[in-house]
Design an enzyme around this catalytic site. Structure first.
Site, PDB file in Angstrom:
ATOM      1  N   ASN A   1      -1.342   2.518   4.527  1.00 32.94           N
ATOM      2  CA  ASN A   1      -2.333   2.712   5.588  1.00 32.94           C
ATOM      3  C   ASN A   1      -1.677   2.844   6.967  1.00 32.94           C
ATOM      4  O   ASN A   1      -2.288   3.370   7.888  1.00 32.94           O
ATOM      5  CB  ASN A   1      -3.360   1.571   5.595  1.00 32.94           C
ATOM      6  CG  ASN A   1      -2.728   0.226   5.852  1.00 32.94           C
ATOM      7  OD1 ASN A   1      -1.733  -0.133   5.225  1.00 32.94           O
ATOM      8  ND2 ASN A   1      -3.287  -0.529   6.787  1.00 32.94           N
ATOM      9  N   HIS A   2      -0.440   2.401   7.103  1.00 28.18           N
ATOM     10  CA  HIS A   2       0.230   2.584   8.390  1.00 28.18           C
ATOM     11  C   HIS A   2       0.820   3.978   8.548  1.00 28.18           C
ATOM     12  O   HIS A   2       1.250   4.326   9.641  1.00 28.18           O
ATOM     13  CB  HIS A   2       1.314   1.523   8.590  1.00 28.18           C
ATOM     14  CG  HIS A   2       0.769   0.229   9.125  1.00 28.18           C
ATOM     15  ND1 HIS A   2       0.793  -0.081  10.457  1.00 28.18           N
ATOM     16  CD2 HIS A   2       0.152  -0.795   8.511  1.00 28.18           C
ATOM     17  CE1 HIS A   2       0.233  -1.272  10.639  1.00 28.18           C
ATOM     18  NE2 HIS A   2      -0.175  -1.731   9.464  1.00 28.18           N
TER      19      HIS A   2
ATOM     20  N   HIS B   1       0.544  -4.047   0.654  1.00 26.07           N
ATOM     21  CA  HIS B   1      -0.544  -4.143   1.629  1.00 26.07           C
ATOM     22  C   HIS B   1      -0.844  -5.538   2.152  1.00 26.07           C
ATOM     23  O   HIS B   1      -1.281  -5.691   3.273  1.00 26.07           O
ATOM     24  CB  HIS B   1      -1.814  -3.534   1.015  1.00 26.07           C
ATOM     25  CG  HIS B   1      -2.902  -3.233   1.998  1.00 26.07           C
ATOM     26  ND1 HIS B   1      -2.664  -2.673   3.244  1.00 26.07           N
ATOM     27  CD2 HIS B   1      -4.240  -3.399   1.943  1.00 26.07           C
ATOM     28  CE1 HIS B   1      -3.799  -2.509   3.861  1.00 26.07           C
ATOM     29  NE2 HIS B   1      -4.773  -2.953   3.119  1.00 26.07           N
TER      30      HIS B   1
ATOM     31  N   HIS C   1      -0.847   1.732  -2.676  1.00 29.36           N
ATOM     32  CA  HIS C   1      -0.580   0.819  -1.569  1.00 29.36           C
ATOM     33  C   HIS C   1      -1.593  -0.328  -1.471  1.00 29.36           C
ATOM     34  O   HIS C   1      -1.234  -1.490  -1.386  1.00 29.36           O
ATOM     35  CB  HIS C   1      -0.539   1.568  -0.241  1.00 29.36           C
ATOM     36  CG  HIS C   1      -0.301   0.661   0.932  1.00 29.36           C
ATOM     37  ND1 HIS C   1       0.920   0.083   1.168  1.00 29.36           N
ATOM     38  CD2 HIS C   1      -1.118   0.181   1.892  1.00 29.36           C
ATOM     39  CE1 HIS C   1       0.849  -0.700   2.228  1.00 29.36           C
ATOM     40  NE2 HIS C   1      -0.388  -0.662   2.696  1.00 29.36           N
TER      41      HIS C   1
ATOM     42  N   HIS D   1       7.810  -1.984   7.034  1.00 29.19           N
ATOM     43  CA  HIS D   1       7.424  -2.180   8.428  1.00 29.19           C
ATOM     44  C   HIS D   1       8.594  -2.169   9.410  1.00 29.19           C
ATOM     45  O   HIS D   1       8.709  -3.034  10.275  1.00 29.19           O
ATOM     46  CB  HIS D   1       6.613  -3.468   8.588  1.00 29.19           C
ATOM     47  CG  HIS D   1       5.198  -3.315   8.130  1.00 29.19           C
ATOM     48  ND1 HIS D   1       4.332  -2.419   8.707  1.00 29.19           N
ATOM     49  CD2 HIS D   1       4.511  -3.907   7.135  1.00 29.19           C
ATOM     50  CE1 HIS D   1       3.174  -2.472   8.087  1.00 29.19           C
ATOM     51  NE2 HIS D   1       3.256  -3.358   7.115  1.00 29.19           N
TER      52      HIS D   1
ATOM     53  N   ASP E   1       3.744   1.828   3.954  1.00 31.59           N
ATOM     54  CA  ASP E   1       3.944   0.981   5.133  1.00 31.59           C
ATOM     55  C   ASP E   1       5.425   0.839   5.480  1.00 31.59           C
ATOM     56  O   ASP E   1       5.975  -0.255   5.567  1.00 31.59           O
ATOM     57  CB  ASP E   1       3.281  -0.398   4.954  1.00 31.59           C
ATOM     58  CG  ASP E   1       1.793  -0.351   5.269  1.00 31.59           C
ATOM     59  OD1 ASP E   1       1.255   0.778   5.343  1.00 31.59           O
ATOM     60  OD2 ASP E   1       1.176  -1.412   5.442  1.00 31.59           O
TER      61      ASP E   1
ATOM     62  N   ASP F   1       5.747  -3.315   1.386  1.00 36.32           N
ATOM     63  CA  ASP F   1       5.828  -2.972   2.803  1.00 36.32           C
ATOM     64  C   ASP F   1       7.230  -3.208   3.384  1.00 36.32           C
ATOM     65  O   ASP F   1       7.885  -4.192   3.055  1.00 36.32           O
ATOM     66  CB  ASP F   1       4.828  -3.823   3.605  1.00 36.32           C
ATOM     67  CG  ASP F   1       3.378  -3.499   3.270  1.00 36.32           C
ATOM     68  OD1 ASP F   1       3.124  -3.009   2.155  1.00 36.32           O
ATOM     69  OD2 ASP F   1       2.516  -3.739   4.129  1.00 36.32           O
TER      70      ASP F   1
END
Lengths: 468, 444
Positions: A111-112, A347, A273, A53, A79, A51
Site C-alpha cells: 500500500n505504500h 502489512h 501484501h 520501509h 512496502d 515490509d
C-alpha cells in the site's frame, strides 16, 4: 549488464545512482513487469520477506541472513519505501536486482507503493532531497503501477531442506527422546546466525499444543534458549474433507479430475501484501483486475493491499480507513476453495517478526527490524523449501500459463464450473476443524536491526512550536 | 556531489535576489536557512512544481497536488523524516496569504456559520459554570435516525469558533449533520463563577473537569433541544488539548452507544510532551496585546499561526478581550488594549496532565478512531506501532500548520465526513459470515 552490475554495486554501498540511470532502470523494469500477470507464479524454494520501509542497512542484514541474490530466490511483499531514511536506495537496489535476475527476485505491490502515500510518508521528500527534483519519484511511481498484486508459490516441500543461509548448515540434532526425525519438523525458527531457536514437529494431533507452545516460546525466546513444543496434546477431531478436484496449478482455480495438485504435496501459498477482499473469492479474480493504476481508495485492488486478518467472525470494518478485517472462517474457506495451504502477507508490524494465525492458515511476515528506528521489534523472513520428490514442477509463468481451462471456476463457461462448485461445499461442522492440506514446512529466520550508520540521516526536526 | 553543490550555490544567490523582492518572505527564509542550509537546494529546479502564487489562497484552493503546494513556514512539518524540503522557493512564489493590500481583515460573525448559540448553566465541580456553545442542528428523525452530531472541542487558548469554517464545510458535504462547538472553561464566552472573574488564573482546567464539562454540554444540549429518546450518533472532534479531552471522554465510555467515533487533530502524547519544554519560549514571542481586532487577525495570518484568512477573521476575535475601559480606570494609556482572553502561561500546572497517557487511551477507547496530523514526524512510538498494526486511521496534511482544521477546512471536512460515512451504522453492510451462509444452507 556491466552498467547494471555497476549500479548494483553502487546501490549496495548505499549511494544513489544518477537520475538518468534511474530513468533507464525504471523503463527496463516496467518492460519486465508489464509482462507479469497480476499474480506471479513462483517456484519454491523461495524466501518470503515483508515490509522494508527504506531501512537499507536492515535490508543488507536481511540479505546476509537469508543469502545473497541470486543464490537465494526472493519474494518481497511490498512496502519497500517510506518511513526509513533510505527508501530510494532500498527500492532501486531491489529493482536493479529484479532487472538483473528476473527469475530470482519477485516484487509485489504494497500500500505504500502509491503516489498519495509516498508524498506523505517520506519517499517523495527523500527523492527531492537527494536529487533536487521530483523526477526520480515520478519514475518510481510509474514502476509501482506495474508491480504485481500477488504471487503463488508452488512446489513447496513438506520437509525442510538443510539450512543454507547465514551460519551455513548448522544442523542441530533433534533430542532423541522426542522420537522425531528431521522430516517431522513443520516449523523451525532460527536466529540471525543460523542457530535454531525452536522447532515444532508436524503432528496433526500436536498442532494445537505446538502452536500454543510456539507462542509461548516466541515470548520467552528473548534468552535464546531452544525450545521444543512437543508437549502431548489432547486428541483433536480431524475431519477429512474430500480433496478438491482440480489439476491446474493450485490457486489458479483451474479444475479437472485428478484430485489435488500433483507435484505440490504441500499445497500452494498465496502471497499478498495486505489480505483478502470480499470481492475476491477466487485467486483467478485477482488476475482479472486492471492493476496498472494508482492504488484506488476502495475495491478489490485496494483491499488486497490494505486488509488485515483479525480474531473476528466474517468481515469487519478496518480501523485503517481502507480495506477490511477478515476472520478465520474467511481464510479457511478461501484457502480451501483455492487449494491453498497458506497465505503469507505483510502489512502489519509484529514485534516477533512473524505471526501465524488461524491454525497456521495465514502468516504475517515483517522484515523491518526496529521499525522507524524506534519500535524495538525484531524482523523475520520465511523460507519455503523445494519439494524434491520429483512429482513434477511448474515453470515460472508470468501470465496464465498452465491453466487447464480459461474460465472462472464459477463463471459458467467451461467444464470447470461444475467441479469448482462441487468441491466448494462444506458442512457447518466441517468448517471449524477444517484443515485443507498440510502446510509447507516453514523456516523462519529472525534478525535484529543492523548497527545504524548515522551518516546521511537527516537532522531531527525541531519540535512544533505550539502544541497546546 | 559537486554538481549538487554548484546547484545549491546558484540557488542561494537566486534566493537572495528573491528576498530583496519579497520582504515578507524574508523572515521565514531566515529561520529556515538557519535551521538548514540545504533547504534551498532545489531552488534552481523549479520546473517540477506548479506555481500557485497567483491563486486566491483562502484555504479553498488546496488541490490534489498536495506535494507541491506546500508553503510551509519555519514551523512546518512537511516531512515525515525531517527531510529538507524546498519550501523557501515555493513560498517565494506562493506569497503568504492575506497581507495583500486588497484583502480585508474584517471580522466575520459566528452567525455566518452556526444556527444558534447556547448558554448552558451547570453546577459542576467547585461552583457554577455557564457553558457557551455554538450549535447547528442535526437534521432528521429522532435518536439514531437523526443526522450525526459532530461535537468539537478546541485547543488551549482557542475557542469554539475555531471550528466555524470547518463546520460549514462539513455541512456542505453532509447537509444533515449537526455541529456542536463549545467554549471550554476559561475560554471564549464560557464563564465560571467561583474563582471570580472570567477566564482568570485559578480556573480548573484539569483533564477530568474538561471532559466532564464536555459531557455536561452534550447532555445539557440534549435537554435544551428536547432530543428526548436518545442522542444522535456522535463524532467527537478535538484539536490539540481538545484531542486529549475527547479521548478522555471516549475512554470513559460515558456516551455509551451514541459515540460512533472520535477524531483527534494534531496532537500526540510524545511530541506534545516534548513541545511543552519550549512552550514558554513560544508564548513569550507572542505579542501581549493588539491595538485592534484587525491587528490581531493580521498578526495571526502574518505569523502563519492560522494560514487561512477567512478562518482567522472568524476565530481570532473570540480569543481577545478589550481592556480599554480597565486601562482607562487604572489611568493607563495602553496602546494595545486588546489582550488575550486566556492566560496560557498560567495554565502550565495542567499541561502534563492533559497529555500523559494520551496515546494509550487513544488506542484503547471504544469507537472508530482517526488521527489527523500536520506531519508524520509527530507520531510517538506507541502510535507508530499502533498505526502499523492498523489500529486507527491516520491522515496527514503536511501543508497545514498546527491549526489543521482552520488552515485546511475543506480537506479536514472531507476526512471527517468520510470517517463518519465509513462508520455510519445505519448504512453499514458487511459481507456475510461463513457461519451465516452455512446456516442458510448456502454453499461456501
Amino acid at each position: 549488464m556491466a552498467d547494471l552490475d555497476r549500479a548494483i554495486a553502487q546501490l549496495r554501498a548505499c549511494r544513489p545512482i544518477p537520475e538518468n540511470e534511474v530513468r533507464e532502470l525504471c523503463h527496463k523494469a516496467r518492460e519486465l513487469l508489464i509482462e507479469e500477470g497480476n499474480v506471479v507464479t513462483v517456484q519454491a524454494p523461495v524466501t518470503i520477506c515483508g515490509d522494508i520501509h527504506g531501512q537499507f542497512h536492515d535490508l543488507m542484514e536481511l540479505f546476509r541472513v537469508g543469502g545473497d541474490v541470486p543464490d537465494t530466490n526472493y519474494l518481497f511483499m511490498g512496502d519497500f519505501v517510506d518511513r526509513g531514511f533510505y527508501s530510494l536506495e532500498s527500492f532501486l537496489l531491489l529493482l536493479c536486482l529484479k532487472v538483473r535476475y528476473p527469475d530470482r527476485m519477485t516484487l509485489i505491490r504494497g500500500n505504500h507503493e502509491s503516489r498519495q502515500i509516498t508524498t506523505v510518508y517520506g519517499f517523495y521528500d527523500e527523492c527531492l532531497r537527494k536529487y533536487g527534483s521530483a523526477n526520480v519519484w515520478r519514475y518510481c511511481c510509474d514502476v509501482f503501477d506495474y508491480l504485481a498484486l500477488g504471487a503463488i508459490v508452488l512446489g513447496a516441500s513438506n520437509t525442510l531442506s538443510p539450512s543454507t543461509g547465514a551460519g551455513g548448515g548448522s544442523s542441530e540434532p533433534i533430542p532423541p527422546e522426542l522420537g522425531l526425525t528431521e522430516d517431522d519438523i513443520e516449523i523451525e525458527v532460527r536466529n540471525a546466525d543460523g542457530h535454531i531457536m525452536s522447532r515444532f514437529p508436524r503432528q496433526e494431533r500436536a498442532r494445537r499444543a505446538a502452536a500454543a507452545a510456539a507462542a509461548a516460546a516466541r515470548r520467552s525466546n528473548s534468552n535464546g534458549s531452544p525450545t521444543n513444543g512437543a508437549a502431548p496434546a489432547p486428541p483433536e477431531r480431524e475431519v477429512v474433507v474430500s480433496a478438491p478436484s482440480n489439476t491446474g496449478p493450485p490457486g489458479s482455480g483451474a479444475s479437472g479430475s485428478s484430485g489435488g495438485s500433483v507435484g505440490n504435496p504441500a499445497g500452494a501459498v498465496l502471497c499478498v501484501h495486505g489480505g483478502l477482499s470480499p470481492l475476491i473469492d477466487k485467486v483467478d479474480k485477482i488476475r482479472l483486475l486492471d492493476r496498472k493504476q494508482e492504488v484506488p481508495h476502495e475495491g478489490a485492488m485496494c483491499d488486497l493491499l490494505w486488509s488485515d486478518p483479525d480474531e473476528i467472525d466474517g468481515w469487519g470494518l478496518s480501523p485503517r480507513g481502507a480495506g477490511f478485517l477478515f476472520g478465520a472462517d474467511i481464510v479457511k474457506v478461501f484457502n480451501h476453495r483455492n487449494d491453498l495451504s497458506l497465505i503469507a502477507r505483510a502489512h502489519q508490524l509484529v514485534m516477533e517478526g512473524f505471526k501465524e494465525m488461524f491454525d497456521a492458515t495465514i502468516v504475517t511476515v515483517w522484515s523491518a527490524p526496529n521499525y522507524c528506528y524506534r519500535c524495538g521489534n525484531v524482523a523475520a523472513l520465511l523460507e519455503l523449501s523445494e519439494d524434491e520428490s520429483g512429482l513434477g514442477t511448474y515453470a515460472r509463468s508470468n501470465g496464465d500459463v498452465n491453466r487447464s481451462d480459461g474460465g472462472m471456476g464459477d463463471g459458467g463457461g467451461g467444464g470447470g464450473g461444475g467441479g469448482g462448485g462441487q468441491r466448494g461445499v462444506l458442512a457447518e461442522n466441517e468448517l471449524m476443524s477444517l484443515r485443507m492440506r498440510p502446510g509447507p514446512a516453514r523456516r523462519y529466520r529472525v534478525f535484529q536491526a543492523a548497527p545504524q550508520d548515522s551518516r546521511g540521516m537527516p537532522a531531527k526536526k525541531p519540535v512544533a512550536d505550539y502544541f497546546l | 556531489m559537486s554538481a549538487l553543490q554548484k546547484k545549491w550555490a546558484k540557488s542561494a544567490v537566486l534566493l537572495q535576489q528573491q528576498q530583496q523582492h519579497d520582504p515578507t518572505a524574508m523572515a521565514n527564509l531566515h529561520t529556515l536557512s538557519e535551521e538548514d542550509p540545504f533547504s534551498t537546494q532545489s531552488q534552481s529546479d523549479v520546473d517540477w512544481f506548479m506555481v500557485r502564487g497567483e491563486e486566491e489562497g483562502e484555504g479553498e484552493g488546496e488541490g490534489a497536488a498536495s506535494p507541491v503546494d506546500d508553503d510551509s513556514s519555519s514551523a512546518s512539518s512537511m516531512s515525515s523524516t525531517g527531510t529538507i524540503i524546498p519550501s523557501p522557493s515555493r513560498s517565494l512564489f506562493a506569497r503568504p496569504q492575506g497581507i495583500r493590500a486588497r484583502s480585508t481583515l474584517e471580522q466575520i460573525p459566528w452567525t455566518t456559520y452556526f444556527e444558534r448559540e447556547l448558554f448552558l448553566p451547570s453546577q459542576g465541580g467547585k461552583g457554577g459554570v455557564t457553558h457557551h456553545a455554538y450549535l447547528t442542528f442535526p437534521v432528521g428523525g429522532g435518536g439514531s435516525k437523526r443526522g450525526p452530531l459532530f461535537v468539537m472541542h478546541h485547543g488551549a487558548g482557542s475557542s469554539g469558533l475555531s471550528f466555524a469554517v470547518l463546520s460549514s464545510e462539513i455541512r456542505k458535504r453532509l447537509p444533515n449533520a449537526g455541529i456542536l462547538s463549545l467554549d471550554a472553561r476559561g475560554h471564549g464566552s464560557t464563564t465560571t463563577t467561583t474563582t471570580g472573574g472570567q477566564g482568570e488564573e485559578g480556573v480548573d482546567l484539569s483533564l477530568d473537569t474538561l471532559a466532564t464539562d464536555l459531557y455536561d454540554v452534550i447532555k445539557l444540549t440534549q435537554a435544551t433541544m428536547r432530543w428526548e429518546q436518545e442522542l444522535p450518533p456522535i463524532i467527537l472532534v478535538g484539536h490539540s488539548l481538545g484531542g486529549a479531552v475527547v479521548t478522555h471522554l471516549a475512554k470513559s465510555g460515558r456516551l455509551g452507544g451514541a459515540l460512533l467515533g472520535y477524531a483527534v487533530l494534531d496532537v500526540v502524547e510524545g511530541s506534545a510532551m516534548d513541545a511543552l519544554q519550549s512552550m514558554h519560549t513560544y508564548l513569550s514571542t507572542r505579542p501581549s496585546g493588539f491595538r485592534s481586532v484587525k491587528d490581531a487577525i493580521e498578526w495571526h495570518i502574518r505569523s502563519r499561526t492560522i494560514r487561512n484568512s477567512v478562518s482567522a477573521r472568524t476565530s481570532v476575535p473570540g480569543l481577545l478581550v478589550d481592556t480599554t475601559e480597565e486601562q482607562v480606570q487604572m489611568g493607563r494609556d495602553d496602546k494595545r488594549p486588546w489582550k488575550w482572553r486566556t492566560n496560557l502561561a498560567a495554565t502550565q500546572p495542567f499541561w502534563e496532565g492533559w497529555f500523559v497517557g494520551l496515546s494509550k487511551k487513544f488506542l484503547e477507547a471504544k469507537g472508530a478512531k482517526m488521527l489527523l496530523l500536520a506531519g508524520t514526524d509527530r507520531l510517538d512510538t506507541e502510535l507508530t506501532i499502533g498505526q502499523m498494526q492498523g489500529k486507527y486511521a491516520l491522515q496527514v496534511f503536511p501543508e497545514a500548520g498546527h491549526f489543521i482544521h482552520e488552515d485546511l477546512p475543506e480537506k479536514t471536512a472531507i476526512a471527517l465526513v468520510d470517517f463518519y460515512r465509513r462508520n455510519d451504522r445505519s448504512q453499514l453492510v458487511l459481507p456475510p459470515k461463513v457461519s451465516e451462509l452455512l446456516a442458510q444452507g448456502k454453499r461456501v
